[in-house]
Write a protein that holds these residues in place. Structure first.
Motif, PDB file in Angstrom:
ATOM      1  N   PHE A  83       0.820  -1.211   0.000  1.00  0.00           N
ATOM      2  CA  PHE A  83       0.000   0.000   0.000  1.00  0.00           C
ATOM      3  C   PHE A  83       0.860   1.271   0.000  1.00  0.00           C
ATOM      4  CE2 PHE A  83      -2.260  -3.513   1.904  1.00  0.00           C
ATOM      5  CZ  PHE A  83      -3.437  -3.519   1.167  1.00  0.00           C
ATOM      6  N   THR A  84       2.000   1.222   0.669  1.00  0.00           N
ATOM      7  CA  THR A  84       2.914   2.371   0.680  1.00  0.00           C
ATOM      8  C   THR A  84       4.148   2.121  -0.177  1.00  0.00           C
ATOM      9  OG1 THR A  84       4.141   1.556   2.598  1.00  0.00           O
ATOM     10  CG2 THR A  84       2.193   2.914   3.033  1.00  0.00           C
ATOM     11  N   LYS A  85       4.293   0.895  -0.682  1.00  0.00           N
ATOM     12  CA  LYS A  85       5.465   0.464  -1.457  1.00  0.00           C
ATOM     13  C   LYS A  85       6.748   0.629  -0.649  1.00  0.00           C
ATOM     14  CE  LYS A  85       3.393   1.126  -5.995  1.00  0.00           C
ATOM     15  NZ  LYS A  85       3.496   1.768  -7.332  1.00  0.00           N
ATOM     16  N   ARG A  86       6.632   0.441   0.665  1.00  0.00           N
ATOM     17  CA  ARG A  86       7.806   0.438   1.532  1.00  0.00           C
ATOM     18  C   ARG A  86       8.171  -0.996   1.892  1.00  0.00           C
ATOM     19  NH1 ARG A  86       4.894   4.945   5.005  1.00  0.00           N
ATOM     20  NH2 ARG A  86       5.623   6.832   3.955  1.00  0.00           N
ATOM     21  N   TYR A  87       9.392  -1.141   2.374  1.00  0.00           N
ATOM     22  CA  TYR A  87       9.875  -2.429   2.843  1.00  0.00           C
ATOM     23  C   TYR A  87      10.228  -2.307   4.326  1.00  0.00           C
ATOM     24  CZ  TYR A  87      10.486  -3.319  -2.164  1.00  0.00           C
ATOM     25  OH  TYR A  87      10.276  -3.469  -3.515  1.00  0.00           O
ATOM     26  N   LEU A  88      10.056  -3.397   5.045  1.00  0.00           N
ATOM     27  CA  LEU A  88      10.377  -3.448   6.467  1.00  0.00           C
ATOM     28  C   LEU A  88      11.328  -4.617   6.699  1.00  0.00           C
ATOM     29  CD1 LEU A  88       6.700  -3.155   7.737  1.00  0.00           C
ATOM     30  CD2 LEU A  88       8.344  -1.302   7.649  1.00  0.00           C
ATOM     31  N   ARG A  89      12.373  -4.365   7.490  1.00  0.00           N
ATOM     32  CA  ARG A  89      13.322  -5.433   7.819  1.00  0.00           C
ATOM     33  C   ARG A  89      13.596  -5.439   9.315  1.00  0.00           C
ATOM     34  NH1 ARG A  89      19.775  -6.273   6.307  1.00  0.00           N
ATOM     35  NH2 ARG A  89      19.686  -8.548   6.126  1.00  0.00           N
ATOM     36  N   ALA A  90      13.441  -6.593   9.935  1.00  0.00           N
ATOM     37  CA  ALA A  90      13.711  -6.718  11.365  1.00  0.00           C
ATOM     38  C   ALA A  90      15.208  -6.820  11.604  1.00  0.00           C
ATOM     39  CB  ALA A  90      13.006  -7.950  11.919  1.00  0.00           C
ATOM     40  N   SER A  91      15.678  -6.184  12.673  1.00  0.00           N
ATOM     41  CA  SER A  91      17.064  -6.353  13.104  1.00  0.00           C
ATOM     42  C   SER A  91      17.078  -6.580  14.611  1.00  0.00           C
ATOM     43  CB  SER A  91      17.912  -5.136  12.730  1.00  0.00           C
ATOM     44  OG  SER A  91      17.692  -4.065  13.612  1.00  0.00           O
ATOM     45  N   LYS A  92      18.093  -7.310  15.075  1.00  0.00           N
ATOM     46  CA  LYS A  92      18.202  -7.624  16.500  1.00  0.00           C
ATOM     47  C   LYS A  92      19.627  -7.367  16.977  1.00  0.00           C
ATOM     48  CE  LYS A  92      14.401 -10.937  16.635  1.00  0.00           C
ATOM     49  NZ  LYS A  92      13.923 -12.243  17.113  1.00  0.00           N
ATOM     50  N   GLN A 135      25.197 -15.132  30.640  1.00  0.00           N
ATOM     51  CA  GLN A 135      25.436 -15.870  31.873  1.00  0.00           C
ATOM     52  C   GLN A 135      24.275 -15.722  32.850  1.00  0.00           C
ATOM     53  OE1 GLN A 135      27.839 -17.990  32.219  1.00  0.00           O
ATOM     54  NE2 GLN A 135      28.846 -17.413  30.298  1.00  0.00           N
ATOM     55  N   ASN A 136      23.619 -14.551  32.812  1.00  0.00           N
ATOM     56  CA  ASN A 136      22.476 -14.287  33.693  1.00  0.00           C
ATOM     57  C   ASN A 136      21.146 -14.719  33.076  1.00  0.00           C
ATOM     58  OD1 ASN A 136      24.058 -13.203  35.766  1.00  0.00           O
ATOM     59  ND2 ASN A 136      24.025 -11.156  34.836  1.00  0.00           N
ATOM     60  N   LYS A 137      21.234 -15.416  31.926  1.00  0.00           N
ATOM     61  CA  LYS A 137      20.054 -15.941  31.227  1.00  0.00           C
ATOM     62  C   LYS A 137      19.119 -14.846  30.709  1.00  0.00           C
ATOM     63  CE  LYS A 137      20.090 -20.229  33.951  1.00  0.00           C
ATOM     64  NZ  LYS A 137      20.850 -21.009  32.980  1.00  0.00           N
ATOM     65  N   HIS A 138      19.678 -13.641  30.450  1.00  0.00           N
ATOM     66  CA  HIS A 138      18.926 -12.577  29.797  1.00  0.00           C
ATOM     67  C   HIS A 138      19.198 -12.680  28.294  1.00  0.00           C
ATOM     68  CE1 HIS A 138      19.396 -10.312  33.870  1.00  0.00           C
ATOM     69  NE2 HIS A 138      18.367 -11.149  33.880  1.00  0.00           N
ATOM     70  N   THR A 139      18.483 -13.553  27.637  1.00  0.00           N
ATOM     71  CA  THR A 139      18.849 -13.913  26.268  1.00  0.00           C
ATOM     72  C   THR A 139      17.976 -13.271  25.189  1.00  0.00           C
ATOM     73  OG1 THR A 139      17.476 -15.900  26.423  1.00  0.00           O
ATOM     74  CG2 THR A 139      19.800 -16.122  27.006  1.00  0.00           C
ATOM     75  N   LYS A 140      17.093 -12.378  25.560  1.00  0.00           N
ATOM     76  CA  LYS A 140      16.222 -11.747  24.562  1.00  0.00           C
ATOM     77  C   LYS A 140      16.925 -10.529  23.965  1.00  0.00           C
ATOM     78  CE  LYS A 140      11.870 -12.177  24.770  1.00  0.00           C
ATOM     79  NZ  LYS A 140      10.433 -12.164  25.087  1.00  0.00           N
ATOM     80  N   LYS A 141      17.092 -10.522  22.655  1.00  0.00           N
ATOM     81  CA  LYS A 141      17.745  -9.403  21.976  1.00  0.00           C
ATOM     82  C   LYS A 141      16.796  -8.215  21.848  1.00  0.00           C
ATOM     83  CE  LYS A 141      20.867 -12.026  18.920  1.00  0.00           C
ATOM     84  NZ  LYS A 141      21.265 -12.216  17.507  1.00  0.00           N
ATOM     85  N   ASN A 142      17.349  -6.999  21.907  1.00  0.00           N
ATOM     86  CA  ASN A 142      16.557  -5.817  21.564  1.00  0.00           C
ATOM     87  C   ASN A 142      16.288  -5.838  20.066  1.00  0.00           C
ATOM     88  OD1 ASN A 142      16.536  -4.764  24.183  1.00  0.00           O
ATOM     89  ND2 ASN A 142      18.469  -3.689  23.879  1.00  0.00           N
ATOM     90  N   GLN A 143      15.061  -5.510  19.680  1.00  0.00           N
ATOM     91  CA  GLN A 143      14.697  -5.596  18.274  1.00  0.00           C
ATOM     92  C   GLN A 143      14.279  -4.245  17.708  1.00  0.00           C
ATOM     93  OE1 GLN A 143      11.636  -8.643  18.241  1.00  0.00           O
ATOM     94  NE2 GLN A 143      10.039  -7.228  18.891  1.00  0.00           N
ATOM     95  N   HIS A 144      14.484  -4.107  16.407  1.00  0.00           N
ATOM     96  CA  HIS A 144      14.190  -2.864  15.700  1.00  0.00           C
ATOM     97  C   HIS A 144      13.600  -3.202  14.335  1.00  0.00           C
ATOM     98  CE1 HIS A 144      17.895  -2.527  18.144  1.00  0.00           C
ATOM     99  NE2 HIS A 144      17.321  -1.421  18.608  1.00  0.00           N
ATOM    100  N   ILE A 145      12.975  -2.206  13.731  1.00  0.00           N
ATOM    101  CA  ILE A 145      12.467  -2.347  12.369  1.00  0.00           C
ATOM    102  C   ILE A 145      13.112  -1.273  11.490  1.00  0.00           C
ATOM    103  CG2 ILE A 145      10.469  -1.853  10.904  1.00  0.00           C
ATOM    104  CD1 ILE A 145      10.237  -4.591  11.777  1.00  0.00           C
ATOM    105  N   LEU A 146      13.789  -1.714  10.434  1.00  0.00           N
ATOM    106  CA  LEU A 146      14.299  -0.803   9.403  1.00  0.00           C
ATOM    107  C   LEU A 146      13.199  -0.570   8.377  1.00  0.00           C
ATOM    108  CD1 LEU A 146      17.722  -2.545   9.016  1.00  0.00           C
ATOM    109  CD2 LEU A 146      17.526  -0.075   9.315  1.00  0.00           C
ATOM    110  N   ILE A 147      13.063   0.676   7.927  1.00  0.00           N
ATOM    111  CA  ILE A 147      12.045   1.027   6.935  1.00  0.00           C
ATOM    112  C   ILE A 147      12.755   1.528   5.678  1.00  0.00           C
ATOM    113  CG2 ILE A 147       9.994   2.406   6.454  1.00  0.00           C
ATOM    114  CD1 ILE A 147       9.746   2.761   9.538  1.00  0.00           C
TER     115      ILE A 147
END
Length: 383
Positions: free
Chosen positions: A289-298, A307-319
């Protein structure tokens, strides 16, 4: 703004592709993406268990539907988009023997065209459970299985159907990586299948492991396929004939090169840890609809976090704009599942949330926020 592309032509499967690199300066501040207040909810019945492995939106006779394949119940569940009511349930175990439902994925193009894959074939059936056609996968390599997924959707081009191949290649063999191809091409007229499109050069000369092989692609309004690989900052556009262009797709949060993983590390079973300690890229989507692309990055985590089992990456969206130039990047809450983004027929964008709810499927609406245009308007108003 400087624009850089890496452009080359090749024959399908050619390993000796000359690459030209040029400078490109992306913009990360022109547009943002944020989570809106609107949500969607689809109630699961007592025979559905929220092991959703593939889903898609489709139209049939101008009515919009959404279809979910639930692996545990081995059923295709089709909901009316407007009412959110379940209107059709197809138990695949009534179509196939139990041993043929291994590695199953489903794509509903319409009520008359439901595509199903398992570990050996692509099937075409309807909601009356009639199998209308089947095409066998290639015999070699043995574990080249086609699969439907939100991040690897079917691409219909003329008489051909293109699908993604599950990453099931030996991660510690450069020879196997050099030979591996990531797309299936099904000839829907002659009932034939073949593999096309090699991994990028960096994957054929170094080791990264299975977690960095989980690629994604989308298709645009020209019918070209745009691919994203987790360890590669570039994204690739191809018509699988003559056009093959690599665009800069690097996140502003990636400061260092994504390093290969030592072969011994992979053999010792530490591939996932190596993935967590490196930046990576995820799903890529085309917004028609906008002819844009989205790409996830982590973003990578630290050794201390691991080591502390905090294994979730911060995530972002490139436009990206329609020419695949970066025009924005936004942080996205970890509760938003970025490999589940889809677009409804009215142009709305959604992503899945609350994936652990056993009683329903939930989606949050995502919207663009163009601060750059707003600032420009305010500036003009003051004058």
């Amino acid at each position: 703004m400087l624009f850089c592309i890496i452009q080359y032509k090749c024959k399908e499967g050619d390993l000796n592709i000359p690459v030209k690199y040029e400078n490109y300066s992306p913009r990360y501040d022109l547009i943002q993406l944020h989570v809106a207040n609107d949500t969607l909810h689809f109630k699961l019945d007592e025979n559905t268990y929220n092991e959703i492995k593939s889903f898609n939106v489709f139209k049939h006779n101008e009515v919009e539907y959404i279809s979910f394949y639930d692996r545990r119940s081995e059923s295709v569940n089709i909901y009316n988009w407007d009412s959110k009511n379940l209107i059709k349930k197809v138990f695949l175990k009534e179509c196939f023997p139990e041993d043929q439902l291994y590695k199953t994925s489903v794509y509903c193009k319409s009520f008359d065209s439901i595509y199903v894959t398992n570990k050996t074939k692509l099937y075409l059936l309807d909601t009356a459970r009639k199998i209308k056609r089947s095409i066998s996968f290639v015999k070699k390599p043995r574990f080249a299985w086609a699969a439907f997924d939100n991040t690897t959707p079917p691409v219909f081009k003329g008489n051909y159907l293109y699908m993604g191949v599950r990453p099931y290649v030996k991660e510690t063999s450069l020879q196997a990586l050099k030979e591996w191809k990531v797309l299936y091409r099904f000839d829907m007229i002659n009932n034939k299948s073949e593999l096309v499109y090699h991994l990028p050069e960096m994957y054929r000369s170094d080791y990264y492991g299975y977690d960095f092989l989980d690629f994604s692609y989308c298709s645009n309004y020209e019918g070209n396929i745009i691919l994203s690989f987790p360890a590669d900052t570039n994204i690739y556009e191809t018509d699988l004939l003559n056009k093959h262009i690599a665009y800069c797709g690097k996140s502003q949060f990636q400061k260092d090169r994504i390093q290969p993983v030592a072969k011994d590390v992979l053999k010792n079973g530490d591939g996932y840890k190596s993935y967590l300690l490196r930046d990576s890229y995820g799903a890529i989507y085309f917004d028609p609809f906008t002819k844009r692309y989205l790409r996830a990055s982590k973003s990578k985590i630290s050794e201390l976090d691991y080591q502390n089992k905090h294994t979730k990456k911060n995530q972002h969206i490139l436009i990206f704009d329609q020419h695949l130039r970066i025009i924005g990047e936004s942080p996205i809450d970890s509760g938003i599942i970025l490999n589940s983004i889809f677009f409804s027929s009215n142009g709305s964008m959604y992503a899945r949330i609350n994936a652990n709810d056993e009683y329903g499927l939930h989606f949050a609406k995502l919207e663009y926020k163009n601060d750059y245009d707003k600032l420009s308007m305010n500036s003009k108003a003051k004058k």
